[in-house]
Scaffold this active site. Structure first.
Site, PDB file in Angstrom:
ATOM      1  N   ARG A 141      51.925  75.077  17.165  1.00  0.00           N
ATOM      2  CA  ARG A 141      53.375  75.126  17.250  1.00  0.00           C
ATOM      3  C   ARG A 141      53.953  75.139  15.836  1.00  0.00           C
ATOM      4  O   ARG A 141      53.294  74.709  14.883  1.00  0.00           O
ATOM      5  CB  ARG A 141      53.921  73.909  17.986  1.00  0.00           C
ATOM      6  CG  ARG A 141      53.477  73.768  19.440  1.00  0.00           C
ATOM      7  CD  ARG A 141      54.102  72.511  20.055  1.00  0.00           C
ATOM      8  NE  ARG A 141      53.754  72.363  21.455  1.00  0.00           N
ATOM      9  CZ  ARG A 141      52.754  71.627  21.924  1.00  0.00           C
ATOM     10  NH1 ARG A 141      51.969  70.968  21.068  1.00  0.00           N
ATOM     11  NH2 ARG A 141      52.514  71.541  23.223  1.00  0.00           N
ATOM     12  N   LYS A 165      53.284  67.282  20.451  1.00  0.00           N
ATOM     13  CA  LYS A 165      54.418  66.658  21.135  1.00  0.00           C
ATOM     14  C   LYS A 165      54.045  65.263  21.602  1.00  0.00           C
ATOM     15  O   LYS A 165      52.909  64.993  21.969  1.00  0.00           O
ATOM     16  CB  LYS A 165      54.827  67.511  22.334  1.00  0.00           C
ATOM     17  CG  LYS A 165      55.550  68.798  21.944  1.00  0.00           C
ATOM     18  CD  LYS A 165      56.091  69.516  23.170  1.00  0.00           C
ATOM     19  CE  LYS A 165      56.907  70.730  22.764  1.00  0.00           C
ATOM     20  NZ  LYS A 165      57.456  71.435  23.948  1.00  0.00           N
ATOM     21  N   HIS A 234      56.450  81.364  17.538  1.00  0.00           N
ATOM     22  CA  HIS A 234      55.957  81.163  18.901  1.00  0.00           C
ATOM     23  C   HIS A 234      55.209  82.386  19.410  1.00  0.00           C
ATOM     24  O   HIS A 234      54.351  82.262  20.292  1.00  0.00           O
ATOM     25  CB  HIS A 234      57.121  80.792  19.823  1.00  0.00           C
ATOM     26  CG  HIS A 234      56.838  79.570  20.645  1.00  0.00           C
ATOM     27  ND1 HIS A 234      56.397  78.388  20.086  1.00  0.00           N
ATOM     28  CD2 HIS A 234      56.897  79.344  21.983  1.00  0.00           C
ATOM     29  CE1 HIS A 234      56.217  77.493  21.044  1.00  0.00           C
ATOM     30  NE2 HIS A 234      56.506  78.044  22.200  1.00  0.00           N
ATOM     31  N   ARG A 237      51.622  81.878  18.596  1.00  0.00           N
ATOM     32  CA  ARG A 237      51.018  80.903  19.517  1.00  0.00           C
ATOM     33  C   ARG A 237      50.773  81.548  20.889  1.00  0.00           C
ATOM     34  O   ARG A 237      49.706  81.370  21.483  1.00  0.00           O
ATOM     35  CB  ARG A 237      51.941  79.692  19.643  1.00  0.00           C
ATOM     36  CG  ARG A 237      51.471  78.607  20.616  1.00  0.00           C
ATOM     37  CD  ARG A 237      52.360  77.387  20.461  1.00  0.00           C
ATOM     38  NE  ARG A 237      52.312  76.491  21.592  1.00  0.00           N
ATOM     39  CZ  ARG A 237      51.409  75.515  21.759  1.00  0.00           C
ATOM     40  NH1 ARG A 237      50.456  75.343  20.865  1.00  0.00           N
ATOM     41  NH2 ARG A 237      51.465  74.721  22.807  1.00  0.00           N
ATOM     42  N   HIS A 260      48.744  71.250  25.876  1.00  0.00           N
ATOM     43  CA  HIS A 260      49.642  71.117  27.026  1.00  0.00           C
ATOM     44  C   HIS A 260      49.235  69.914  27.864  1.00  0.00           C
ATOM     45  O   HIS A 260      48.071  69.774  28.223  1.00  0.00           O
ATOM     46  CB  HIS A 260      49.580  72.362  27.899  1.00  0.00           C
ATOM     47  CG  HIS A 260      50.271  73.554  27.306  1.00  0.00           C
ATOM     48  ND1 HIS A 260      50.022  74.850  27.724  1.00  0.00           N
ATOM     49  CD2 HIS A 260      51.214  73.654  26.331  1.00  0.00           C
ATOM     50  CE1 HIS A 260      50.776  75.681  27.029  1.00  0.00           C
ATOM     51  NE2 HIS A 260      51.500  74.981  26.172  1.00  0.00           N
ATOM     52  N   TYR A 269      50.248  82.013  31.098  1.00  0.00           N
ATOM     53  CA  TYR A 269      49.430  83.033  30.440  1.00  0.00           C
ATOM     54  C   TYR A 269      48.542  83.781  31.425  1.00  0.00           C
ATOM     55  O   TYR A 269      48.103  84.887  31.126  1.00  0.00           O
ATOM     56  CB  TYR A 269      48.599  82.391  29.328  1.00  0.00           C
ATOM     57  CG  TYR A 269      49.481  81.785  28.277  1.00  0.00           C
ATOM     58  CD1 TYR A 269      50.171  82.584  27.378  1.00  0.00           C
ATOM     59  CD2 TYR A 269      49.667  80.410  28.200  1.00  0.00           C
ATOM     60  CE1 TYR A 269      51.015  82.039  26.435  1.00  0.00           C
ATOM     61  CE2 TYR A 269      50.512  79.856  27.253  1.00  0.00           C
ATOM     62  CZ  TYR A 269      51.180  80.674  26.379  1.00  0.00           C
ATOM     63  OH  TYR A 269      52.027  80.129  25.453  1.00  0.00           O
TER      64      TYR A 269
END
Length: 307
Positions: A141, A165, A234, A237, A260, A269
């Site tokens: 990210r 995150k 992004h 990524r 994730h 995806y």
């Protein structure tokens, strides 16, 4: 609101960026409520919040952005209830309008190879090439790349320690091309920074590179090198995830690499991969191809029967 921000930072251990996001969304709500002559948090009703959601929608916010606002409001009222500053949570039953889910943009493999293989001697472009190699090599990210410190990279082991995150740390592999780019950038970096600087990527003045600067440099790189689409962090990524999934088919591995928490986030995806498969099918399968003339139909049918 200030008490809530301190609660998020100290008790919930949220990152500064998450706290800022909550504060920004709540300030927007507070401003709107004052304009409606509503100045008491405990007086806010579900009807008020439905009007607020409708106002956000009229202003052009997507369903996803409105859902983020509502999440912040629900969390805020949970805190107010705990502190006995509210008697209920008016946001509990409010839902954001659904919006069409857009698939992320993905760059072509050959074009990315061409852009990343471009040779340069300019110190800042050596840095830029290293940044973009890392983003595509490891699916970073923007915030993860900007926060990388020099001690987070293990060139010998070919891995990097990334803070994602929720301040969660994960180890990710670093590809051969990215390691080569690092070997070119680190000597240049050493000549630009004081010894106390820990940031891996720095500006000409030796400061940690900002998010906005990274975005601008990637956009510039695409223009200078002749990309046929606008490049943004992004996209690199997304390209990493899509190309990895297309080659391996291992959704769980891609989930781990991207950091994730929920595999449903990674599953987008699979839609990208299916679009690619559908195009190949339409172009290749004898029962999917369009027939152009009756003569061709008969010939193809005969060939299919022989096959």
């Amino acid at each position: 609101m200030a008490d809530f921000a301190r609660h998020l930072a100290s008790e919930k251990r949220h990152s500064p960026r998450t706290c800022e996001s909550y504060q920004r969304d709540l300030f927007r709500l507070a401003t709107w409520l004052v304009e409606q002559n509503n100045t008491e948090w405990r007086a806010v009703t579900g009807y008020d919040l439905r009007r607020y959601v409708a106002n956000l929608s009229r202003e052009g916010l997507s369903g996803r952005s409105i859902a983020r606002h509502l999440s912040a409001i629900r969390r805020f009222y949970q805190y107010l209830l705990r502190e006995r500053r509210a008697i209920d949570n008016p946001a509990l039953d409010i839902r954001a309008p659904k919006s069409r889910r857009r698939l992320p943009g993905v760059a072509d493999v050959d074009q990315l190879n061409y852009l990343l293989d471009a040779s340069t001697d300019d110190p800042l472009e050596v840095r830029d090439q290293c940044m973009f190699e890392l983003m595509y090599s490891s699916g970073l990210r923007l915030a993860e790349l900007a926060s990388l410190n020099i001690d987070a990279i293990d060139c010998r082991g070919g891995e990097a320690r990334v803070v994602g995150k929720g301040s969660k740390t994960r180890l990710i592999p670093v590809g051969r091309k990215a390691l080569e780019a690092l070997s070119r950038w680190l000597p240049v970096r050493a000549s630009m920074v004081p010894e106390a600087q820990t940031a891996l990527f720095v500006s000409r003045r030796g400061d940690r590179l900002s998010h906005r600067s990274i975005q601008a440099r990637l956009s510039r790189w695409g223009i200078v090198k002749g990309a046929d689409q606008k490049l943004h962090p992004h996209m690199l990524r997304h390209s990493f995830a899509s190309h990895m999934l297309e080659s391996s088919g291992d959704l769980r591995a891609v989930q781990e690499l991207l950091g994730h928490a929920d595999i449903a986030t990674t599953q987008i995806y699979t839609h990208l991969d299916f679009q690619h498969l559908a195009r190949v099918y339409d172009q290749s399968h004898p029962r999917a191809r369009r027939r152009h003339s009756p003569g061709q139909d008969g010939q193809n049918s005969e060939q299919e029967g022989n096959t």
